[in-house]
Design a protein around this motif. Structure first.
Motif, mmCIF file in Angstrom:
data_model
loop_
_atom_site.group_PDB
_atom_site.id
_atom_site.type_symbol
_atom_site.label_atom_id
_atom_site.label_comp_id
_atom_site.label_asym_id
_atom_site.label_seq_id
_atom_site.Cartn_x
_atom_site.Cartn_y
_atom_site.Cartn_z
ATOM 1 N N ARG A 112 0.615 -0.757 -0.341
ATOM 2 C CA ARG A 112 -0.218 0.136 -0.061
ATOM 3 C C ARG A 112 0.832 1.040 0.439
ATOM 4 N NH1 ARG A 112 -4.913 -0.543 2.990
ATOM 5 N NH2 ARG A 112 -5.069 1.203 4.041
ATOM 6 N N THR A 113 0.543 2.792 -0.860
ATOM 7 C CA THR A 113 1.322 3.394 -0.851
ATOM 8 C C THR A 113 1.196 4.526 0.493
ATOM 9 O OG1 THR A 113 0.376 3.487 -3.236
ATOM 10 C CG2 THR A 113 1.468 5.587 -2.232
ATOM 11 N N LEU A 114 1.989 4.784 0.862
ATOM 12 C CA LEU A 114 2.041 5.609 2.333
ATOM 13 C C LEU A 114 2.226 6.991 1.704
ATOM 14 C CD1 LEU A 114 3.477 5.778 5.583
ATOM 15 C CD2 LEU A 114 5.151 5.775 4.848
ATOM 16 N N VAL A 115 0.893 7.748 2.551
ATOM 17 C CA VAL A 115 0.828 8.935 2.161
ATOM 18 C C VAL A 115 1.442 9.796 3.998
ATOM 19 C CG1 VAL A 115 -0.673 11.140 2.043
ATOM 20 C CG2 VAL A 115 -0.935 8.742 0.669
ATOM 21 N N GLU A 116 2.561 10.553 3.469
ATOM 22 C CA GLU A 116 2.496 11.177 5.206
ATOM 23 C C GLU A 116 1.813 12.450 5.275
ATOM 24 O OE1 GLU A 116 7.164 10.474 6.182
ATOM 25 O OE2 GLU A 116 7.324 11.000 3.955
ATOM 26 N N ALA A 173 -9.542 10.171 6.338
ATOM 27 C CA ALA A 173 -10.629 9.009 6.030
ATOM 28 C C ALA A 173 -10.269 8.320 5.101
ATOM 29 C CB ALA A 173 -11.797 9.474 6.775
ATOM 30 N N VAL A 174 -10.817 9.701 4.066
ATOM 31 C CA VAL A 174 -11.184 9.487 2.820
ATOM 32 C C VAL A 174 -9.469 8.614 2.229
ATOM 33 C CG1 VAL A 174 -10.857 10.581 0.322
ATOM 34 C CG2 VAL A 174 -12.737 11.450 2.135
ATOM 35 N N LEU A 175 -8.773 8.887 2.394
ATOM 36 C CA LEU A 175 -7.574 8.519 1.663
ATOM 37 C C LEU A 175 -7.735 6.947 2.077
ATOM 38 C CD1 LEU A 175 -5.103 11.035 2.653
ATOM 39 C CD2 LEU A 175 -5.855 10.219 0.431
ATOM 40 N N GLN A 176 -7.341 7.261 3.505
ATOM 41 C CA GLN A 176 -7.754 5.329 4.359
ATOM 42 C C GLN A 176 -8.683 4.786 3.510
ATOM 43 O OE1 GLN A 176 -7.961 7.141 7.946
ATOM 44 N NE2 GLN A 176 -5.349 6.300 8.333
ATOM 45 N N LYS A 177 -9.711 5.151 2.945
ATOM 46 C CA LYS A 177 -11.137 4.274 2.500
ATOM 47 C C LYS A 177 -10.505 4.194 1.133
ATOM 48 C CE LYS A 177 -15.550 4.345 1.840
ATOM 49 N NZ LYS A 177 -17.214 5.347 1.249
ATOM 50 N N ALA A 178 -9.721 5.034 0.601
ATOM 51 C CA ALA A 178 -9.270 4.834 -0.716
ATOM 52 C C ALA A 178 -8.113 3.930 -1.190
ATOM 53 C CB ALA A 178 -8.610 6.118 -1.770
ATOM 54 N N GLY A 179 -7.687 3.235 0.489
ATOM 55 C CA GLY A 179 -6.617 2.396 0.360
ATOM 56 C C GLY A 179 -4.956 2.608 0.100
ATOM 57 N N PHE A 180 -4.662 4.081 0.635
ATOM 58 C CA PHE A 180 -3.497 4.565 0.993
ATOM 59 C C PHE A 180 -3.184 4.335 2.442
ATOM 60 C CE2 PHE A 180 -5.348 7.336 -2.258
ATOM 61 C CZ PHE A 180 -3.357 6.936 -2.994
ATOM 62 N N ASP A 181 -1.891 3.632 3.049
ATOM 63 C CA ASP A 181 -1.549 3.625 4.514
ATOM 64 C C ASP A 181 -0.733 5.729 4.861
ATOM 65 O OD1 ASP A 181 -1.731 1.080 4.641
ATOM 66 O OD2 ASP A 181 -0.107 0.664 4.905
ATOM 67 N N VAL A 182 -1.288 5.602 5.736
ATOM 68 C CA VAL A 182 -1.485 7.461 5.870
ATOM 69 C C VAL A 182 -0.574 7.378 7.627
ATOM 70 C CG1 VAL A 182 -2.610 9.626 6.881
ATOM 71 C CG2 VAL A 182 -3.798 7.714 4.906
ATOM 72 N N ARG A 183 0.565 8.300 7.404
ATOM 73 C CA ARG A 183 1.039 8.099 8.967
ATOM 74 C C ARG A 183 1.247 9.990 9.440
ATOM 75 N NH1 ARG A 183 6.676 6.249 8.999
ATOM 76 N NH2 ARG A 183 6.754 7.407 7.642
#
Length: 149
Positions: A24-28, A43-53
């Motif tokens: 999964r692609t990480l978004v910082e 939350a929108v990013l996470q729902k789309a499959g991104f990992d978020v830090r």
């Protein structure tokens, strides 16, 4: 199980794992700790499959470090695969950026336009203000990447 079967299985396991569980692609994300719309965008990013830090340290210094002009500022700044994201950038445009891989700083949605991802909750009663997603060049200039009306 024979030793030959065990060795063959051990050699195939990494290939199977990579196929079965795509990375999964990480978004910082850097934001103010009290910003609710930033949490909604995450939350929108996470729902789309991104990992978020998330870093709740504010975003002004990171925005400057990543090359986004202050005039394009918003409430949060992010980095994905070497690109800067400023503000409420829609997932569709992030995916397009990652697919097309232009030689740019990144994308920006200046301000906090109502109707953009994270700024579209029930408090806005379905309001949708027009806005543009800007492609930020290395010299700080911009072009329109996508318009939302």
């Amino acid at each position: 199980m024979s030793r030959r079967n065990w060795v063959a299985g051990a050699l195939l396991l990494p290939a199977f794992s990579a196929w079965a569980l795509p990375e999964r692609t990480l978004v910082e994300v850097w934001k103010d700790p009290s910003c609710g719309c930033c949490k909604d965008w995450v939350a929108v990013l996470q729902k789309a499959g991104f990992d978020v830090r998330i870093s709740d340290t504010g975003n002004d210094a990171v925005r400057a470090k990543l090359g986004i002009p202050a005039a394009l500022g918003s409430c949060h700044t992010a980095r994905v695969s070497g690109y800067a994201l400023e503000g409420h950038v829609p997932v569709r445009e992030i995916q397009r950026l990652l697919r097309e891989k232009p030689k740019v700083v990144g994308l920006a949605v200046p301000g906090m336009p109502v109707g953009s991802p994270g700024m579209d909750g029930p408090a806005y009663n379905g309001r949708q203000d027009p806005y543009a997603v800007l492609l930020v060049q290395r010299d700080g200039s911009t072009t329109v990447f996508q318009r939302y009306t």
